[in-house]
Design an enzyme around this catalytic site. Structure first.
Site, PDB file in Angstrom:
ATOM      1  N   ARG A  37       0.844  -1.198   0.000  1.00 14.22           N
ATOM      2  CA  ARG A  37       0.000   0.000   0.000  1.00 14.22           C
ATOM      3  C   ARG A  37       0.874   1.241   0.000  1.00 14.22           C
ATOM      4  O   ARG A  37       2.022   1.209   0.370  1.00 14.22           O
ATOM      5  CB  ARG A  37      -0.889   0.027   1.240  1.00 14.22           C
ATOM      6  CG  ARG A  37      -2.085  -0.901   1.160  1.00 14.22           C
ATOM      7  CD  ARG A  37      -2.955  -0.753   2.399  1.00 14.22           C
ATOM      8  NE  ARG A  37      -3.580   0.547   2.474  1.00 14.22           N
ATOM      9  CZ  ARG A  37      -3.398   1.408   3.480  1.00 14.22           C
ATOM     10  NH1 ARG A  37      -2.610   1.115   4.487  1.00 14.22           N
ATOM     11  NH2 ARG A  37      -3.994   2.577   3.474  1.00 14.22           N
ATOM     12  N   LYS A  46       4.049  -6.455  11.916  1.00 17.61           N
ATOM     13  CA  LYS A  46       3.248  -6.781  10.731  1.00 17.61           C
ATOM     14  C   LYS A  46       3.537  -8.189  10.217  1.00 17.61           C
ATOM     15  O   LYS A  46       4.669  -8.552   9.939  1.00 17.61           O
ATOM     16  CB  LYS A  46       3.536  -5.745   9.637  1.00 17.61           C
ATOM     17  CG  LYS A  46       2.651  -5.907   8.429  1.00 17.61           C
ATOM     18  CD  LYS A  46       2.463  -4.594   7.708  1.00 17.61           C
ATOM     19  CE  LYS A  46       1.743  -4.792   6.386  1.00 17.61           C
ATOM     20  NZ  LYS A  46       1.323  -3.560   5.782  1.00 17.61           N
ATOM     21  N   ARG A  98      -1.458   5.112  13.281  1.00 17.65           N
ATOM     22  CA  ARG A  98      -0.417   4.701  14.233  1.00 17.65           C
ATOM     23  C   ARG A  98      -0.950   4.856  15.631  1.00 17.65           C
ATOM     24  O   ARG A  98      -1.763   5.740  15.893  1.00 17.65           O
ATOM     25  CB  ARG A  98       0.833   5.598  14.112  1.00 17.65           C
ATOM     26  CG  ARG A  98       1.452   5.641  12.753  1.00 17.65           C
ATOM     27  CD  ARG A  98       2.482   4.541  12.580  1.00 17.65           C
ATOM     28  NE  ARG A  98       2.626   4.204  11.165  1.00 17.65           N
ATOM     29  CZ  ARG A  98       3.305   4.949  10.286  1.00 17.65           C
ATOM     30  NH1 ARG A  98       3.930   6.017  10.701  1.00 17.65           N
ATOM     31  NH2 ARG A  98       3.365   4.602   9.027  1.00 17.65           N
TER      32      ARG A  98
HETATM   33  C1  BTN Z   1       0.440  -3.748   2.386  1.00 13.35           C
HETATM   34  O1  BTN Z   1       1.173  -2.802   2.088  1.00 13.35           O
HETATM   35  O2  BTN Z   1       0.188  -4.007   3.568  1.00 13.35           O
HETATM   36  C2  BTN Z   1      -0.174  -4.604   1.328  1.00 13.35           C
HETATM   37  C3  BTN Z   1       0.762  -5.679   0.888  1.00 13.35           C
HETATM   38  C4  BTN Z   1       0.190  -6.581  -0.174  1.00 13.35           C
HETATM   39  C5  BTN Z   1       1.223  -7.533  -0.729  1.00 13.35           C
HETATM   40  C6  BTN Z   1       0.612  -8.543  -1.646  1.00 13.35           C
HETATM   41  S1  BTN Z   1       1.728  -9.854  -2.028  1.00 13.35           S
HETATM   42  C7  BTN Z   1       0.612 -10.446  -3.230  1.00 13.35           C
HETATM   43  C8  BTN Z   1       0.076  -9.224  -3.962  1.00 13.35           C
HETATM   44  N1  BTN Z   1       0.989  -8.833  -5.010  1.00 13.35           N
HETATM   45  C9  BTN Z   1       1.549  -7.642  -4.779  1.00 13.35           C
HETATM   46  O3  BTN Z   1       2.375  -7.077  -5.512  1.00 13.35           O
HETATM   47  N2  BTN Z   1       1.093  -7.151  -3.620  1.00 13.35           N
HETATM   48  C10 BTN Z   1       0.136  -8.031  -3.003  1.00 13.35           C
END
Ligand code: BTN
Length: 325
Positions: free
Chosen positions: A121, A186, A322
């Site tokens: 994100r 996380k 946060r």
């Molecule tokens: C975040 O930032 O918390 C979201 C992370 C999401 C990662 C997943 S891995 C599978 C899918 N492919 C990506 O490039 N991103 C999501």
């Protein structure tokens, strides 16, 4: 080199001689040696011992379609249109998006051993080392546009928590809008992306990243507190294939029912998992910071932030939350 040739032969962690590898693959020992060297690109350690051959210390838990399918519920198996397990890809979300653009239907699942440009994100990178974690994207079709998707990313967080609980892992928590956390660090994240008509027929890519056994070297690139399933399970976990199936067992039925039901049936479960319930928090947005008390979410998944001027409903976007210091 596709992993499907050499890696399964070494996946057990046992020694395998160069000749045995060459025989199994029907190639020369020189070709085997070249392939072994290429495994360094995956960040894998290959141990060589004279007289015994080669091995991957500790073995490697590769994704395997038959093993994933064997752990699917009949309902999930019925909703799964296709299961693609790739070696390496830029991003499973990007790949699923390309396939959605080319006409892929609801229920396409794309996962990979490694992402070279995993997306998080807010423009972040999702650290995605080879064969250690889970990177999964599911394509689904919706007919009533983006409005019908409110709260979906929160419901996906609940689905992830349920999948882990189904395998007797300790309970995780959720941090609005969609972080999966354990003891404040996380464990996973959710990234939804959409293509098509925002007011009508559209396809949504539901991306889930879950840290399973994050290697220390890769973790150096993570810019926040992190944890993995191995830590949760005190070293033991059911394996990535079982975990992937557990995720799909929750995600596919959730997606199948979401347009009709919305977030409301998921809200209670989300509130039970809320990591910040009743806590002082600071909301960071492009427009600045807002302090308040986190008061859960409403039926649409909007954060209820109690501020000095009353309770504000905060919808997702380029926002982060946060705990107040
Ligand atoms: C975040 O930032 O918390 C979201 C992370 C999401 C990662 C997943 S891995 C599978 C899918 N492919 C990506 O490039 N991103 C999501």
């Amino acid at each position: 080199m596709p992993k499907t040739t050499l890696l399964p032969l070494l996946a057990s962690g046992d020694f395998c001689s160069g000749q045995a590898l060459a025989d199994a693959l029907g190639v020369s020992r020189t070709a085997v040696w070249k392939q072994l060297n290429a495994l360094a690109d995956y960040g894998l350690e290959i141990e060589t011992v004279k007289g015994r051959g080669y091995r991957i210390p500790g073995g490697i838990d590769l994704l395997n379609e038959a093993r994933v399918r064997a752990s699917l519920t009949p309902q999930a198996a019925g909703l799964l249109a296709s299961l693609q397990l790739l070696d390496t890809v830029d991003s499973t979300n990007a790949e699923a998006m390309r396939q959605a653009g080319a006409g892929a239907t609801a229920g396409l699942v794309c996962s990979a051993e490694q992402q070279s440009a995993g997306r998080g994100r807010r423009g972040r990178t999702w650290v995605s080392p080879f064969a250690r974690n889970l990177y999964v994207s599911v394509v689904w079709e919706f007919h009533q546009g983006a409005a019908a998707l409110e709260g979906l990313s929160l419901a996906v967080g609940v689905a992830v928590a349920r999948a882990l609980a189904a395998h007797k892992l300790p309970p995780v928590q959720l941090k609005w809008p969609n972080d999966v956390i354990y003891q404040g660090a996380k464990l996973g994240g959710v990234l939804l992306e959409m293509t098509g008509d925002a007011a009508g027929a559209c396809q949504v890519i539901v991306g889930v990243g879950l840290n399973v056994a994050m290697p220390g070297a890769a973790a150096a690139a993570i810019d926040q507190a992190w944890t993995d399933i191995e830590t949760l399970g005190a070293g033991a976990h059911p394996g990535r294939n079982t975990l992937l199936a557990a995720l799909l067992n929750e995600l596919l039925p959730l997606l199948a029912g979401f347009e009709q039901q919305g977030f409301a049936p998921w809200r209670e479960q989300w509130l039970e998992l809320d990591a910040f319930a009743g806590e002082p928090v600071v909301l960071h947005t492009g427009a600045g910071d807002t302090a308040g008390i986190a008061r859960g979410v409403d039926d649409r998944g909007a954060l209820q932030l109690e501020t000095t001027v009353g309770v504000q409903s905060i919808y997702g976007g380029e926002i982060s939350l946060r705990r107040a210091q």
